[in-house]
Design an enzyme around this catalytic site. Structure first.
Site, mmCIF file in Angstrom:
data_model
loop_
_atom_site.group_PDB
_atom_site.id
_atom_site.type_symbol
_atom_site.label_atom_id
_atom_site.label_comp_id
_atom_site.label_asym_id
_atom_site.label_seq_id
_atom_site.Cartn_x
_atom_site.Cartn_y
_atom_site.Cartn_z
ATOM 1 N N GLY A 88 0.831 -1.206 0.000
ATOM 2 C CA GLY A 88 0.000 0.000 0.000
ATOM 3 C C GLY A 88 0.861 1.250 0.000
ATOM 4 O O GLY A 88 0.517 2.254 -0.632
ATOM 5 N N ASP B 7 0.371 -0.725 13.079
ATOM 6 C CA ASP B 7 0.711 -2.041 12.516
ATOM 7 C C ASP B 7 0.948 -3.090 13.609
ATOM 8 O O ASP B 7 1.113 -4.272 13.314
ATOM 9 C CB ASP B 7 1.964 -1.926 11.637
ATOM 10 C CG ASP B 7 1.675 -1.115 10.376
ATOM 11 O OD1 ASP B 7 0.493 -1.009 9.990
ATOM 12 O OD2 ASP B 7 2.631 -0.578 9.782
ATOM 13 N N LYS C 179 -6.470 -2.531 6.258
ATOM 14 C CA LYS C 179 -5.066 -2.949 6.082
ATOM 15 C C LYS C 179 -5.004 -4.152 5.139
ATOM 16 O O LYS C 179 -5.945 -4.408 4.404
ATOM 17 C CB LYS C 179 -4.440 -3.247 7.441
ATOM 18 C CG LYS C 179 -4.392 -2.033 8.362
ATOM 19 C CD LYS C 179 -3.475 -0.973 7.800
ATOM 20 C CE LYS C 179 -3.469 0.288 8.654
ATOM 21 N NZ LYS C 179 -2.702 1.362 8.053
ATOM 22 N N ARG D 153 1.227 -9.637 8.969
ATOM 23 C CA ARG D 153 1.229 -9.389 10.423
ATOM 24 C C ARG D 153 0.293 -10.352 11.166
ATOM 25 O O ARG D 153 0.504 -10.664 12.326
ATOM 26 C CB ARG D 153 0.885 -7.929 10.717
ATOM 27 C CG ARG D 153 1.887 -6.980 10.036
ATOM 28 C CD ARG D 153 2.009 -5.651 10.689
ATOM 29 N NE ARG D 153 2.650 -4.702 9.778
ATOM 30 C CZ ARG D 153 3.959 -4.562 9.623
ATOM 31 N NH1 ARG D 153 4.799 -5.300 10.318
ATOM 32 N NH2 ARG D 153 4.453 -3.678 8.773
HETATM 33 C C1 S3P Z 1 2.800 3.277 6.468
HETATM 34 C C2 S3P Z 1 1.717 3.872 7.059
HETATM 35 C C3 S3P Z 1 0.636 3.145 7.713
HETATM 36 C C4 S3P Z 1 1.042 1.706 8.005
HETATM 37 C C5 S3P Z 1 1.726 1.063 6.856
HETATM 38 C C6 S3P Z 1 2.983 1.815 6.482
HETATM 39 C C7 S3P Z 1 3.825 4.116 5.825
HETATM 40 O O1 S3P Z 1 -0.493 3.126 6.865
HETATM 41 O O2 S3P Z 1 -0.074 0.955 8.389
HETATM 42 O O3 S3P Z 1 2.070 -0.279 7.145
HETATM 43 O O4 S3P Z 1 4.937 3.624 5.573
HETATM 44 O O5 S3P Z 1 3.524 5.271 5.580
HETATM 45 P P1 S3P Z 1 -1.578 4.308 6.876
HETATM 46 O O6 S3P Z 1 -0.948 5.538 6.383
HETATM 47 O O7 S3P Z 1 -2.665 3.820 5.953
HETATM 48 O O8 S3P Z 1 -2.060 4.425 8.292
#
Ligand code: S3P
Length: 449
Positions: free
Chosen positions: A96, A329, A356, A403
């Site tokens: 993501g 996380d 997630k 996770r």
């Molecule tokens: C991340 C931000 C978080 C986290 C992801 C990594 C990042 O997501 O859950 O594993 O590296 O910016 P969100 O921005 O959707 O909260």
């Protein structure tokens, strides 16, 4: 599809181990290294699949990334304006962060790029990034969500921005604390005509701001407000050297394993200790965990520490508020602490978990029940009854979520018999040596192809 067979721990876990390089910092070092001028050297890089997705997307846009040694990357930066049109789709895999941050980087380009992801990533909401980027003038389209009106899913098509046009100034009042949204907007702001201002309900991880600031970009943060104003800035970022700290999110599994297995003493070396990432340590402390932190100064503008963890009796806690984004996380592994704590742990304000790699509220409820732990799902969290004595040996499916797979492995250490974790290959997205690390601490884990 890999299956893990985790045996109940026959004795305490003990040892001193490293963890993989921080995945979040890795993405940012790669992206900004590509936009710098000159050669950026990244050391201590672990090749988690998510970070590799970012590296490969950059390569597809003309960035040369050499690997002088197995843990080193040399990024030949192309400058802020230097990326070129990719010849094919950019595959973000399971990541993501790759997809959302690339939306920011690509939204001001004069070429079109298509971002694709695996099945899991293709189910995750993208409007949170696409919406504000469109508001400032980006061309960004995607696949309409089949049931949620207005929501956008991958594949996403970004750009091109018409000749002569630039992204406009943008002020974003984010309904969620999300470092991915914040970072996408800041990265889009590097080439915008005007300032980018983001306000979050509470502070999310700040790795982007730290690195941008270290590279001389005009970014300022006050509390949960961040501003980037490029007026008067020449848009040039110097190449840098960075030793990436160990991933606090990976360390969390080992720290919790040490709490659960009686008599354990585990040290995790060189872990990132950025306060926007230490929510799990605070939750664990509240629950009575055996934990100490030995600060080791800073690396590339990020605090680093050695973590010492030892088993201790745990008590239930209430988890919510501003701690949640700083542990976002780690909530699955915090559920493992709750499963072994006396009393009922209540986790709230964590609705984001539903978006997630899996719906982590629903998936964790299923996993906990498979281990015989009583829990109740809430819209924004879970109530978990601590369970004394060995857990039921479980057979669980990770649903492709790294996770969840690692949390189940840790719970398996205190089960009454071997635990089977299906669909566990996803662990390589963030912690390729997870099984080897657990074995190094004395656990018995078999891998079945
Ligand atoms: C991340 C931000 C978080 C986290 C992801 C990594 C990042 O997501 O859950 O594993 O590296 O910016 P969100 O921005 O959707 O909260």
């Amino acid at each position: 599809m890999t299956t893990l067979l985790v045996h109940p721990a026959a004795g305490p876990l003990s040892g001193s181990v490293p963890v993989p390089s921080d995945k979040s910092i890795g993405h940012r070092a790669l992206l900004l290294g590509a936009l710098c001028e000159g050669d950026t050297r990244i050391t201590g890089f672990s090749h988690g699949e998510d970070n590799v997705s970012t590296a490969n997307a950059l390569r597809a846009m003309g960035v040369v990334i050499d690997e002088p040694s197995p843990t080193e990357l040399l990024i030949h930066g192309k400058g802020l304006d230097g990326l070129s049109a990719p010849a094919s789709d950019l595959d973000c895999g399971n990541s993501g962060t790759t997809m959302r941050l690339l939306c920011g980087v690509l939204s001001s380009r004069r070429f079109r790029a298509t971002l694709v992801g695996d099945e899991t990533l293709s189910r995750r909401p993208m409007l949170r990034v696409a919406g504000p980027l469109r508001t400032r003038g980006a061309r960004l389209t995607g696949r309409p969500h089949p049931t949620r009106e207005g929501e956008l899913l991958a594949p996403l098509v970004v750009g091109p921005l018409p000749e002569g046009a630039a992204l406009g100034p943008h002020e974003h009042d984010s309904p969620v604390a999300s470092a991915q949204v914040k970072s996408a907007l800041l990265l889009s702001g590097l080439r915008a005509a005007g300032a980018t201002r983001i306000r979050e309900p509470s502070v999310s991880r700040d790795h982007t701001e730290r690195l941008l600031s270290a590279l001389g970009c005009p970014v300022r943060a006050v509390g949960s407000i961040v501003e980037l104003d490029p007026s008067g800035w020449d848009g040039r970022m110097p190449a840098f050297d960075m030793a990436i700290p160990g991933d606090a999110s990976a360390a969390a599994f080992l720290i919790v394993a040490a709490q659960l297995v009686e008599g354990s003493r585990v040290t995790v070396r060189d872990v990132g200790a950025n306060p926007t990432r230490t929510g799990l340590l605070e939750i664990a402390r509240d629950m009575g965990a055996g934990l100490s932190l030995e600060p080791q100064g800073e690396r590339g503008g990020e605090p680093v520490a050695i973590l010492h963890a030892w088993s201790a009796p745990l008590r239930a806690a209430r988890v919510g508020g501003e701690t949640v984004p700083r542990a976002i996380d780690e909530i699955p592994i915090a559920c493992a602490l709750a499963a072994r704590a006396s009393g009922t742990t209540r986790i709230r304000d964590a609705e984001e978990l539903r978006h997630k790699e899996s719906d982590r509220i629903a998936t964790m409820a299923t996993v906990l029940r498979a281990f015989g732990v009583e829990c109740a799902e809430q819209p924004d969290g879970l109530d978990i009854e601590g369970h004394a004595g060995p857990l039921r040996a479980a057979d669980v499916d990770s649903r492709g979520d790294h996770r969840i797979a690692m949390t189940a492995a840790v719970l398996g250490l205190v089960a009454a018999g071997p635990t089977r974790i299906r669909d566990a290959a996803c662990i390589a997205t963030s912690f390729p040596k997870f099984v080897a690390t657990l074995r190094g601490l004395g656990a018995r884990v078999d891998v079945e192809p």
